[in-house]
Scaffold this active site. Structure first.
Site, short mmCIF file in Angstrom:
data_model
loop_
_atom_site.label_atom_id
_atom_site.label_comp_id
_atom_site.label_asym_id
_atom_site.label_seq_id
_atom_site.Cartn_x
_atom_site.Cartn_y
_atom_site.Cartn_z
CG ASN A 45 -7.35 -5.87 -4.98
OD1 ASN A 45 -7.45 -5.33 -6.07
ND2 ASN A 45 -7.55 -7.18 -4.82
NE ARG A 46 -5.65 2.41 -4.34
CZ ARG A 46 -4.46 2.99 -4.32
NH1 ARG A 46 -3.61 2.72 -3.37
NH2 ARG A 46 -4.13 3.85 -5.25
#
Ligand code: CTP
Length: 385
Positions: free
Chosen positions: A195-196
């Site tokens: 994920n970011r």
């Protein structure tokens, strides 16, 4: 974090200012070293630049205006006299005249110089103006004489500086464990589902807790920002790693789940790198354990458990309220990640704090400032407010 101007004058004790600089940096302060020409006969500006991780600024004015403290160590008899009489013949004495904040100084000189009536009068003049002199300490002097003249130890100066900066550890004696970053769940040897999350928000919370005197452990999942000084770092790349490391520390006074833990992981990760072919590749994702929920189940009396709710859309806040109720946390930090410029990968955040004390909206600000608001709330909850 505070901003400290560290003045260093010429004298054998100048080397001790290096340790003082290190302690200040370790505590998270921004240190701007200012050496007199005489100091550079004993220590180099390079040493301080390396310790402070900043180059000596060309223009001191912005630092002068912003600084929270001018700390002069060691303070020679000569600079002490100049400060007493308002001379401004080098950058440090100019600062002494122009700075409007608190000044703490550690005189260090030969005992005869310290006891001379001229120095006594100069020291009294400084004290009268509110400049705080710490020391000199009694002991063996460089010249082989004995008496007051030694610079007080860096640790003592540091402790006093912290007091003056109002940073005397409101979380001193507390164990704080923070998870940060985003987990990566392997698909094969080289690929992952991730994920970011940059880790910036959790790292800011860890740094702020450290600044408040807590004993901090950062369970860090692949973050992009460096871990703060003075914090124990435990690498935890996957959801399973975060779970294991957080649950091993589930008895901490404050537990903060800031990591973006993957809710799913590939079912059967391959050991090697999967070679490509022309066929579609179907990956089955299986759910991971909810670490926060498990921490909630194990929550101890008096412990503060903090969760984050990264949501988007109109009913985001409502869902965050639901998480506060369901996961047995004391505080939920809600942020709307659908807004541009805040949340994932951004430097700013805009959060709402949800706890039994009510809801508090913190307007858009840096993640470091958000961390201050989060820990203020944690302290209020710890104090039973
Ligand atoms: N969290 C966790 N373990 C997981 C997933 C999330 O401990 N496997 C934690 C996060 O660190 C965060 C909180 O749960 O503190 C909320 O995470 P979020 O992804 O917003 O919500 P979820 O609980 O996963 O629920 P949903 O994805 O359905 O919104």
């Amino acid at each position: 974090m505070a901003r400290v101007l560290l003045g260093v004058t010429g004298g054998i004790a100048a080397y001790k200012a290096c340790e003082l600089c290190r302690l200040l940096v370790k505590a998270g302060h921004e240190v701007t070293p200012v050496l007199t020409p005489d100091a550079e006969r004993f220590v180099t500006a390079h040493t301080f630049e390396a310790l402070a991780r900043s180059e000596a600024p060309r223009d001191l004015y912005p630092h002068l205006v912003d600084a929270d403290l001018l700390l002069i160590a060691p303070l020679s008899a000569n600079t002490l006299a100049k400060l007493a009489h308002g001379l401004a013949d080098n950058v440090l004495t100019q600062l002494g005249l122009a700075f409007r904040g608190p000044i703490l100084a550690a005189p260090a000189m030969n005992v005869r110089m310290w006891e001379h009536p001229a120095t006594r009068a100069n020291a009294a003049a400084l004290a009268e103006r509110g400049i705080e002199l710490l020391g000199p300490a009694e002991g063996e002097l460089a010249e082989g004489e004995h008496g007051p003249g030694r610079m007080v130890e860096p640790e003592e100066l540091f402790a006093r500086a912290q007091e003056l900066l109002g940073q005397t550890g409101r979380l001193a004696g507390k164990r704080v464990v923070v998870s940060a970053g985003g987990t990566r769940e392997p698909i094969d040897l080289v690929r992952f589902v991730g994920n970011r999350s940059s880790g910036r928000m959790g790292v800011a919370v860890a740094a702020e807790a450290r600044r408040r005197g807590a004993d901090v452990t950062l369970v860090y999942a692949n973050g992009a920002v460096p871990a703060p000084e003075g914090v124990d770092v435990v690498p935890a790349p996957t959801a399973a790693d975060v779970g294991r490391e957080m649950l091993a520390r589930a008895d901490a006074d404050v537990v903060v789940m800031a990591a973006a833990v993957s809710d799913y992981r590939p079912g059967n990760p391959e050991d090697g790198k999967r070679p490509k072919d022309k066929e579609p590749w179907t990956i089955t994702l299986e759910p991971t354990d909810d670490v926060l929920a498990e921490l909630g189940r194990r929550k101890q009396n008096g412990q503060i458990l903090v969760g984050f709710a990264a949501e988007g859309g109109a009913d985001g806040l409502e869902r965050a309220r639901g998480k506060l109720a369901n996961k047995n946390g004391n505080l939920f930090v809600y942020n709307d990640v659908s807004q541009p410029g805040v949340g994932f990968e951004a430097e700013d955040n805009e959060i709402v704090l949800l706890s039994a004390r009510g809801e508090r909206k913190i307007g858009r600000r840096s993640k470091e400032e958000c961390a201050v608001a989060i820990l203020d709330e944690v302290e209020a909850l710890l104090g039973g407010d």
